[in-house]
Write a protein that holds these residues in place. Structure first.
Motif, PDB file in Angstrom:
ATOM      1  N   ALA A  36      88.095  26.072  16.589  1.00  0.00           N
ATOM      2  CA  ALA A  36      89.323  24.776  15.981  1.00  0.00           C
ATOM      3  C   ALA A  36      89.916  24.173  16.849  1.00  0.00           C
ATOM      4  CB  ALA A  36      89.691  25.413  14.489  1.00  0.00           C
ATOM      5  N   GLN A  37      91.008  25.200  17.529  1.00  0.00           N
ATOM      6  CA  GLN A  37      91.759  25.126  18.759  1.00  0.00           C
ATOM      7  C   GLN A  37      91.031  23.784  19.728  1.00  0.00           C
ATOM      8  OE1 GLN A  37      94.190  27.825  20.529  1.00  0.00           O
ATOM      9  NE2 GLN A  37      96.049  26.554  20.869  1.00  0.00           N
ATOM     10  N   LYS A  38      89.896  24.844  20.354  1.00  0.00           N
ATOM     11  CA  LYS A  38      89.552  23.717  21.235  1.00  0.00           C
ATOM     12  C   LYS A  38      88.833  22.140  21.012  1.00  0.00           C
ATOM     13  CE  LYS A  38      84.656  24.591  23.360  1.00  0.00           C
ATOM     14  NZ  LYS A  38      83.219  25.290  23.441  1.00  0.00           N
ATOM     15  N   ASN A  39      88.331  22.429  19.613  1.00  0.00           N
ATOM     16  CA  ASN A  39      87.786  21.284  19.213  1.00  0.00           C
ATOM     17  C   ASN A  39      88.402  20.590  18.476  1.00  0.00           C
ATOM     18  OD1 ASN A  39      85.320  20.870  19.774  1.00  0.00           O
ATOM     19  ND2 ASN A  39      85.340  23.897  19.297  1.00  0.00           N
ATOM     20  N   GLU A  40      90.348  20.507  18.092  1.00  0.00           N
ATOM     21  CA  GLU A  40      91.566  20.090  17.550  1.00  0.00           C
ATOM     22  C   GLU A  40      91.334  18.336  17.444  1.00  0.00           C
ATOM     23  OE1 GLU A  40      95.350  20.714  18.054  1.00  0.00           O
ATOM     24  OE2 GLU A  40      95.340  21.283  20.281  1.00  0.00           O
ATOM     25  N   GLN A  41      90.654  17.909  18.434  1.00  0.00           N
ATOM     26  CA  GLN A  41      91.049  17.000  18.694  1.00  0.00           C
ATOM     27  C   GLN A  41      89.628  15.804  18.264  1.00  0.00           C
ATOM     28  OE1 GLN A  41      91.279  16.932  22.453  1.00  0.00           O
ATOM     29  NE2 GLN A  41      89.085  16.475  22.760  1.00  0.00           N
ATOM     30  N   PHE A  64      75.358  28.145  -9.795  1.00  0.00           N
ATOM     31  CA  PHE A  64      74.937  29.112  -9.479  1.00  0.00           C
ATOM     32  C   PHE A  64      75.247  29.299  -8.038  1.00  0.00           C
ATOM     33  CE2 PHE A  64      76.821  24.688  -7.548  1.00  0.00           C
ATOM     34  CZ  PHE A  64      76.092  25.135  -5.975  1.00  0.00           C
ATOM     35  N   THR A  65      74.105  29.638  -7.254  1.00  0.00           N
ATOM     36  CA  THR A  65      73.710  30.573  -5.720  1.00  0.00           C
ATOM     37  C   THR A  65      73.405  30.051  -4.770  1.00  0.00           C
ATOM     38  OG1 THR A  65      73.030  32.400  -5.710  1.00  0.00           O
ATOM     39  CG2 THR A  65      75.285  32.705  -6.320  1.00  0.00           C
ATOM     40  N   ASP A  66      74.007  29.248  -3.354  1.00  0.00           N
ATOM     41  CA  ASP A  66      72.939  29.067  -2.616  1.00  0.00           C
ATOM     42  C   ASP A  66      73.351  30.099  -1.417  1.00  0.00           C
ATOM     43  OD1 ASP A  66      75.221  27.492  -1.807  1.00  0.00           O
ATOM     44  OD2 ASP A  66      74.240  25.623  -2.111  1.00  0.00           O
ATOM     45  N   SER A  67      73.156  29.363   0.145  1.00  0.00           N
ATOM     46  CA  SER A  67      73.748  30.864   0.934  1.00  0.00           C
ATOM     47  C   SER A  67      74.199  28.976   2.056  1.00  0.00           C
ATOM     48  CB  SER A  67      72.495  29.706   2.577  1.00  0.00           C
ATOM     49  OG  SER A  67      72.151  28.100   2.416  1.00  0.00           O
ATOM     50  N   LYS A  68      75.693  27.907   1.137  1.00  0.00           N
ATOM     51  CA  LYS A  68      76.259  27.372   1.935  1.00  0.00           C
ATOM     52  C   LYS A  68      77.624  28.265   1.770  1.00  0.00           C
ATOM     53  CE  LYS A  68      74.349  22.783   0.617  1.00  0.00           C
ATOM     54  NZ  LYS A  68      72.932  23.970   1.140  1.00  0.00           N
ATOM     55  N   THR A  69      77.929  28.627   2.925  1.00  0.00           N
ATOM     56  CA  THR A  69      79.777  29.843   3.098  1.00  0.00           C
ATOM     57  C   THR A  69      80.106  28.690   3.331  1.00  0.00           C
ATOM     58  OG1 THR A  69      78.860  30.482   5.548  1.00  0.00           O
ATOM     59  CG2 THR A  69      77.783  31.465   3.050  1.00  0.00           C
ATOM     60  N   GLY A  70      81.044  27.507   3.783  1.00  0.00           N
ATOM     61  CA  GLY A  70      81.624  27.260   3.862  1.00  0.00           C
ATOM     62  C   GLY A  70      81.443  25.490   4.835  1.00  0.00           C
ATOM     63  N   TYR A  71      82.139  24.958   4.838  1.00  0.00           N
ATOM     64  CA  TYR A  71      82.361  23.237   5.858  1.00  0.00           C
ATOM     65  C   TYR A  71      83.103  22.813   7.006  1.00  0.00           C
ATOM     66  CZ  TYR A  71      86.294  21.594   3.520  1.00  0.00           C
ATOM     67  OH  TYR A  71      87.083  21.394   2.899  1.00  0.00           O
ATOM     68  N   ALA A  72      83.103  22.034   7.296  1.00  0.00           N
ATOM     69  CA  ALA A  72      84.000  21.240   8.389  1.00  0.00           C
ATOM     70  C   ALA A  72      83.434  19.697   8.417  1.00  0.00           C
ATOM     71  CB  ALA A  72      84.160  21.836  10.135  1.00  0.00           C
ATOM     72  N   ILE A  73      84.971  18.699   8.630  1.00  0.00           N
ATOM     73  CA  ILE A  73      84.407  17.430   8.553  1.00  0.00           C
ATOM     74  C   ILE A  73      84.476  17.072  10.357  1.00  0.00           C
ATOM     75  CG2 ILE A  73      84.630  15.227   7.772  1.00  0.00           C
ATOM     76  CD1 ILE A  73      86.014  16.334   5.121  1.00  0.00           C
ATOM     77  N   VAL A  74      84.249  16.658  10.740  1.00  0.00           N
ATOM     78  CA  VAL A  74      84.594  16.263  12.214  1.00  0.00           C
ATOM     79  C   VAL A  74      84.323  14.567  12.485  1.00  0.00           C
ATOM     80  CG1 VAL A  74      83.790  17.846  12.829  1.00  0.00           C
ATOM     81  CG2 VAL A  74      82.146  16.361  13.510  1.00  0.00           C
ATOM     82  N   GLU A  75      85.008  14.132  13.828  1.00  0.00           N
ATOM     83  CA  GLU A  75      84.340  12.810  14.228  1.00  0.00           C
ATOM     84  C   GLU A  75      83.979  12.903  16.007  1.00  0.00           C
ATOM     85  OE1 GLU A  75      87.602   9.599  13.315  1.00  0.00           O
ATOM     86  OE2 GLU A  75      88.005  10.173  14.870  1.00  0.00           O
ATOM     87  N   ALA A  76      83.176  12.129  15.854  1.00  0.00           N
ATOM     88  CA  ALA A  76      82.304  11.732  17.324  1.00  0.00           C
ATOM     89  C   ALA A  76      81.778  10.207  16.937  1.00  0.00           C
ATOM     90  CB  ALA A  76      81.296  12.799  16.812  1.00  0.00           C
ATOM     91  N   GLU A  77      81.672  10.488  18.470  1.00  0.00           N
ATOM     92  CA  GLU A  77      80.725   9.088  18.583  1.00  0.00           C
ATOM     93  C   GLU A  77      78.866   8.991  18.564  1.00  0.00           C
ATOM     94  OE1 GLU A  77      81.879   6.414  21.006  1.00  0.00           O
ATOM     95  OE2 GLU A  77      83.448   7.510  20.576  1.00  0.00           O
ATOM     96  N   THR A  78      78.313   9.944  18.063  1.00  0.00           N
ATOM     97  CA  THR A  78      77.153  10.001  18.024  1.00  0.00           C
ATOM     98  C   THR A  78      77.022  11.446  17.115  1.00  0.00           C
ATOM     99  OG1 THR A  78      76.728  11.065  19.698  1.00  0.00           O
ATOM    100  CG2 THR A  78      76.910   8.568  20.701  1.00  0.00           C
TER     101      THR A  78
END
Length: 110
Positions: A36-41, A64-78
């Motif tokens: 997270a620190q490496k990609n903080e921008q 319900f249950t499924d395999s989803k364990t977490g999330y993150a939201i990022v910004e990128a050019e593509t």
């Protein structure tokens, strides 16, 4: 810049999860913090675990249950750049079969 949702999928079952020691959990959290620190921008939201899931349909609400364990939201050019951000995410190496879905979140058309 585009916005992208990363959904972490876990392959561990309850028995696998029970085998993780406190030290292994601590090492994973330290690796995640370093990522997270490496990609903080690029991080809009560093994310969180996903627990206590409810499914809402026209018929009502149910657990319900499924395999989803977490999330993150990022910004990128593509989309490719966004996916590349996760190639060294510690979640992928934590357990064979773990994966990360990277989904584009385009602006709502006006």
């Amino acid at each position: 810049m585009g916005k992208f949702l990363a959904v972490l999928n876990g392959a561990a079952d309850d028995a696998d999860k029970a085998e993780f020691t406190e030290q292994q959990q601590s090492e994973f959290m330290n690796a995640w913090a370093a990522w997270a620190q490496k990609n903080e921008q690029s991080l809009i939201d560093p994310g969180a675990p996903l627990f206590r899931k409810k499914l809402v349909t026209a018929q009502g609400v149910e657990d319900f249950t499924d395999s989803k364990t977490g999330y993150a939201i990022v910004e990128a050019e593509t989309h490719e750049d966004a996916a590349r951000l996760f190639t060294d995410h510690p979640h992928v190496a934590l357990m064979p079969g773990n994966s990360i879905e990277v989904l584009e979140c385009p602006p709502i058309p006006s």
